[in-house]
Design a protein around this motif. Structure first.
Motif, mmCIF file in Angstrom:
data_model
loop_
_atom_site.group_PDB
_atom_site.id
_atom_site.type_symbol
_atom_site.label_atom_id
_atom_site.label_comp_id
_atom_site.label_asym_id
_atom_site.label_seq_id
_atom_site.Cartn_x
_atom_site.Cartn_y
_atom_site.Cartn_z
ATOM 1 N N VAL A 2 17.347 6.770 3.532
ATOM 2 C CA VAL A 2 17.163 6.214 4.875
ATOM 3 C C VAL A 2 16.625 4.789 4.867
ATOM 4 C CG1 VAL A 2 16.910 8.445 5.994
ATOM 5 C CG2 VAL A 2 14.880 7.287 5.128
ATOM 6 N N PHE A 3 16.018 4.358 3.781
ATOM 7 C CA PHE A 3 15.541 2.984 3.698
ATOM 8 C C PHE A 3 16.379 2.156 2.722
ATOM 9 C CE2 PHE A 3 11.513 5.357 4.712
ATOM 10 C CZ PHE A 3 11.482 4.962 6.046
ATOM 11 N N THR A 4 17.591 2.617 2.458
ATOM 12 C CA THR A 4 18.454 1.956 1.478
ATOM 13 C C THR A 4 19.620 1.279 2.180
ATOM 14 O OG1 THR A 4 17.892 3.592 -0.213
ATOM 15 C CG2 THR A 4 19.889 2.301 -0.561
ATOM 16 N N ALA A 5 19.853 0.018 1.805
ATOM 17 C CA ALA A 5 20.976 -0.734 2.371
ATOM 18 C C ALA A 5 21.991 -1.030 1.282
ATOM 19 C CB ALA A 5 20.470 -2.030 2.987
ATOM 20 N N PHE A 6 23.260 -0.731 1.555
ATOM 21 C CA PHE A 6 24.349 -1.044 0.627
ATOM 22 C C PHE A 6 25.150 -2.251 1.107
ATOM 23 C CE2 PHE A 6 23.518 3.471 -0.174
ATOM 24 C CZ PHE A 6 23.454 3.489 -1.560
ATOM 25 N N SER A 7 25.241 -2.426 2.412
ATOM 26 C CA SER A 7 26.016 -3.533 2.971
ATOM 27 C C SER A 7 25.356 -4.866 2.634
ATOM 28 C CB SER A 7 26.109 -3.379 4.490
ATOM 29 O OG SER A 7 26.484 -4.594 5.096
ATOM 30 N N GLY A 8 26.160 -5.832 2.209
ATOM 31 C CA GLY A 8 25.626 -7.135 1.839
ATOM 32 C C GLY A 8 24.914 -7.835 2.981
ATOM 33 N N SER A 9 25.491 -7.786 4.184
ATOM 34 C CA SER A 9 24.855 -8.466 5.320
ATOM 35 C C SER A 9 23.525 -7.809 5.674
ATOM 36 C CB SER A 9 25.795 -8.470 6.528
ATOM 37 O OG SER A 9 26.112 -7.146 6.934
ATOM 38 N N HIS A 10 23.471 -6.488 5.550
ATOM 39 C CA HIS A 10 22.209 -5.787 5.788
ATOM 40 C C HIS A 10 21.173 -6.189 4.744
ATOM 41 C CE1 HIS A 10 23.821 -2.241 8.412
ATOM 42 N NE2 HIS A 10 24.523 -3.341 8.611
ATOM 43 N N PRO A 43 13.270 0.374 10.821
ATOM 44 C CA PRO A 43 12.433 0.624 12.004
ATOM 45 C C PRO A 43 10.967 0.883 11.679
ATOM 46 C CG PRO A 43 13.724 2.568 11.484
ATOM 47 C CD PRO A 43 14.210 1.481 10.564
ATOM 48 N N VAL A 44 10.661 1.150 10.408
ATOM 49 C CA VAL A 44 9.282 1.410 9.999
ATOM 50 C C VAL A 44 9.117 0.870 8.584
ATOM 51 C CG1 VAL A 44 9.780 3.702 9.028
ATOM 52 C CG2 VAL A 44 7.474 3.202 9.870
ATOM 53 N N ASP A 45 7.905 0.482 8.255
ATOM 54 C CA ASP A 45 7.614 0.001 6.912
ATOM 55 C C ASP A 45 7.636 1.180 5.942
ATOM 56 O OD1 ASP A 45 6.653 -1.119 4.586
ATOM 57 O OD2 ASP A 45 4.914 -2.083 5.517
ATOM 58 N N PRO A 46 8.546 1.220 4.979
ATOM 59 C CA PRO A 46 8.589 2.346 4.042
ATOM 60 C C PRO A 46 7.252 2.599 3.351
ATOM 61 C CG PRO A 46 10.522 0.945 3.767
ATOM 62 C CD PRO A 46 9.606 0.225 4.707
ATOM 63 N N LYS A 47 6.469 1.540 3.165
ATOM 64 C CA LYS A 47 5.177 1.676 2.490
ATOM 65 C C LYS A 47 4.217 2.566 3.269
ATOM 66 C CE LYS A 47 2.572 -1.980 2.186
ATOM 67 N NZ LYS A 47 2.073 -3.321 1.801
ATOM 68 N N ASP A 48 4.354 2.599 4.595
ATOM 69 C CA ASP A 48 3.492 3.461 5.414
ATOM 70 C C ASP A 48 3.704 4.934 5.092
ATOM 71 O OD1 ASP A 48 2.662 1.131 6.566
ATOM 72 O OD2 ASP A 48 3.465 1.542 8.564
ATOM 73 N N LEU A 49 4.879 5.252 4.570
ATOM 74 C CA LEU A 49 5.227 6.638 4.253
ATOM 75 C C LEU A 49 5.137 6.923 2.754
ATOM 76 C CD1 LEU A 49 8.264 6.990 6.664
ATOM 77 C CD2 LEU A 49 5.946 7.804 7.018
ATOM 78 N N GLY A 50 4.541 5.993 2.032
ATOM 79 C CA GLY A 50 4.385 6.194 0.597
ATOM 80 C C GLY A 50 5.596 5.811 -0.214
ATOM 81 N N ARG A 51 6.566 5.130 0.410
ATOM 82 C CA ARG A 51 7.759 4.692 -0.299
ATOM 83 C C ARG A 51 7.557 3.272 -0.850
ATOM 84 N NH1 ARG A 51 12.690 7.081 1.382
ATOM 85 N NH2 ARG A 51 12.385 9.318 1.548
ATOM 86 N N SER A 52 8.243 2.970 -1.926
ATOM 87 C CA SER A 52 8.235 1.613 -2.458
ATOM 88 C C SER A 52 9.425 0.855 -1.882
ATOM 89 C CB SER A 52 8.317 1.636 -3.986
ATOM 90 O OG SER A 52 9.613 2.034 -4.399
ATOM 91 N N TYR A 53 9.488 -0.456 -2.180
ATOM 92 C CA TYR A 53 10.607 -1.268 -1.719
ATOM 93 C C TYR A 53 11.732 -1.333 -2.753
ATOM 94 C CZ TYR A 53 7.222 -2.963 1.743
ATOM 95 O OH TYR A 53 6.294 -3.041 2.746
ATOM 96 N N GLU A 54 11.548 -0.693 -3.885
ATOM 97 C CA GLU A 54 12.488 -0.841 -4.996
ATOM 98 C C GLU A 54 13.894 -0.350 -4.650
ATOM 99 O OE1 GLU A 54 10.827 1.070 -8.368
ATOM 100 O OE2 GLU A 54 9.129 -0.308 -8.536
ATOM 101 N N ALA A 55 13.979 0.712 -3.856
ATOM 102 C CA ALA A 55 15.287 1.305 -3.565
ATOM 103 C C ALA A 55 15.879 0.824 -2.247
ATOM 104 C CB ALA A 55 15.166 2.829 -3.539
ATOM 105 N N VAL A 56 15.249 -0.178 -1.618
ATOM 106 C CA VAL A 56 15.745 -0.629 -0.326
ATOM 107 C C VAL A 56 17.121 -1.258 -0.455
ATOM 108 C CG1 VAL A 56 15.372 -2.280 1.547
ATOM 109 C CG2 VAL A 56 13.469 -0.885 0.722
ATOM 110 N N ILE A 57 17.336 -2.011 -1.511
ATOM 111 C CA ILE A 57 18.626 -2.687 -1.697
ATOM 112 C C ILE A 57 19.317 -2.125 -2.929
ATOM 113 C CG2 ILE A 57 19.724 -4.880 -2.272
ATOM 114 C CD1 ILE A 57 17.629 -6.263 -0.541
ATOM 115 N N ARG A 58 20.525 -1.619 -2.730
ATOM 116 C CA ARG A 58 21.352 -1.139 -3.830
ATOM 117 C C ARG A 58 22.723 -1.782 -3.718
ATOM 118 N NH1 ARG A 58 20.449 5.430 -4.430
ATOM 119 N NH2 ARG A 58 18.179 5.458 -4.153
ATOM 120 N N VAL A 59 23.284 -2.124 -4.838
ATOM 121 C CA VAL A 59 24.573 -2.807 -4.844
ATOM 122 C C VAL A 59 25.683 -1.799 -5.106
ATOM 123 C CG1 VAL A 59 25.971 -4.558 -6.002
ATOM 124 C CG2 VAL A 59 23.534 -4.964 -5.625
#
Length: 397
Positions: free
Chosen positions: A331-339, A372-388
């Motif tokens: 849910v916090f992962t973006a695959f689209s380049g523009s995203h 819509p929410v900071d993943p860190k608030d839920l204990g998530r890291s930012y590492e998986a936010v962007i995937r190619v």
């Protein structure tokens, strides 16, 4: 085979005559009372119900999250449920600020067994129900309205008599006219008023009235109209806690619950991640996090949402969908380049603003595109936010 003309088989749900409805102008500024039915409604819907050990782990997690009202079972339905409730009571596992709820049908022998299961608890709510909708009256019971009312009244009288014999427990009553959402409003009012007349609640010791969408059959706005109508017309309203128990048959349980709270409901019953019969109960996690993203403290703590999800998956033996709001793996992962480009720029802009103001980035208003929410608030890291992947293009590089 689907019909070419479904109107020959299905009828549109009737609207509620409420031309001066007030709920559309309401704003939810405080959370409702949360009631988890994971250990009852959720458990009974599992292919393999939880063992006592799993139920205890689930109970302790619900307590840790911050849920104060927990429906712990259907003790008259199985020895396993009865023994679990007794274990909670006798081993003093219920925190002082948590109330347990035990469910029963409005039948004498089941009521007696249910009350027996909770004797000795500091606080316990007996949740009694009977089905009231026309199709149940006609097809299942073959009874008229007067007979259905008498079932609820007699059940309440027996509960009141039994709990009076055990004053060491602070008892409460919850009454559910099962299938409320498909029942005539005037009959729902009549039967609830009859039950409250027996129980005689007060503002200091209110009675819970649960108005469930046992089978979700209308759009959420119609359910909200039903709740507002009942809130306006019920007798002893100031001594009642109006609860809702939305099911997800049409896929709109979250919206139905939110609109019902806007319409006057004080309490919401549901399960973590929407487990439950058929398509499930309303998801308490999504409801709570929806409030959180509007700046309202939901009173529930999902700071480690992955740990909560993993325990629920283990106990229920059901996966949480990777696209499930707030908790899914993707849910916090973006695959689209523009995203990806927009998200990256959002993080950079927040970091620059924080540095310019000399404050921590957490002190800023959240403003990152697509999140819509900071993943860190839920204990998530930012590492998986962007995937190619093949759709990322040069924007994600």
């Amino acid at each position: 085979m689907m019909l070419k003309n479904p109107a020959t088989k299905y009828r549109p749900f009737p609207a509620v005559a409420l031309s001066d409805r007030q709920w559309p102008n309401a704003v939810i500024a405080t959370p409702p009372i949360w009631m988890s039915t994971d250990l009852r409604d959720g458990n009974q819907a599992l292919i393999e119900p939880m063992s006592p050990e799993k139920k205890l782990r689930f109970f302790e997690m619900l307590v840790k999250i911050g849920i104060k009202e927990i429906e712990v079972g259907f003790p008259s339905a199985s020895q396993t449920d009865f023994d679990f409730v007794r274990m909670l009571v006798e081993e003093n596992r219920i925190p002082d600020d948590v109330t347990i709820i035990v469910l029963t049908q409005a039948r004498d022998e089941l009521i007696r067994r249910t009350v027996e299961s909770a004797v000795g608890a500091r606080r316990a709510i007996v949740h009694v129900y009977n089905s009231v909708a026309p199709v149940f009256r006609r097809v299942v019971f073959g009874m008229e309205q007067d007979e259905i009312v008498q079932i609820a009244v007699k059940g309440t009288q027996l509960i009141k008599s039994l709990v009076a014999q055990h004053p060491q427990t602070q008892w409460g009553l919850e009454y559910s006219p099962e299938s409320f959402s498909t029942t005539e409003l005037d009959f729902s009012k009549r039967i609830v008023d009859a039950v409250s007349a027996v129980w005689q609640p007060t503002p200091q010791n209110p009675m819970i009235v649960n108005l469930p969408s046992t089978v979700e059959a209308s759009t959420p706005n119609v359910y909200a109209d039903q709740i507002e109508w009942m809130c306006r017309h019920l007798e002893r309203r100031e001594s009642l806690v109006i609860s809702v128990h939305p099911h997800n048959d049409r896929g709109t349980a979250v919206a139905a619950a939110e609109l019902a709270v806007m319409a006057g409901a004080d309490r919401v019953e549901g399960c973590l991640f929407g487990n439950g019969e058929r398509t499930g109960n309303v998801d308490l996690v999504t409801l709570a996090m929806n409030l959180y993203t509007q700046g309202v403290d939901p009173g529930l703590d999902f700071s480690d949402i992955d740990a909560v999800r993993q325990l629920v998956e283990e106990c229920n033996q059901l996966p949480v969908h990777p696209r499930h709001p707030y908790a899914g793996d993707l849910v916090f992962t973006a695959f689209s380049g523009s995203h990806q480009d927009a998200i990256k720029k959002g993080f950079e802009a927040m970091a620059a603003t924080a540095a310019e103001r000399g404050v921590d980035v957490d002190q800023l208003e959240w403003a990152v595109p697509y999140l819509p929410v900071d993943p860190k608030d839920l204990g998530r890291s930012y590492e998986a936010v962007i995937r190619v992947n093949s759709q990322s293009g040069k924007g994600g590089v």
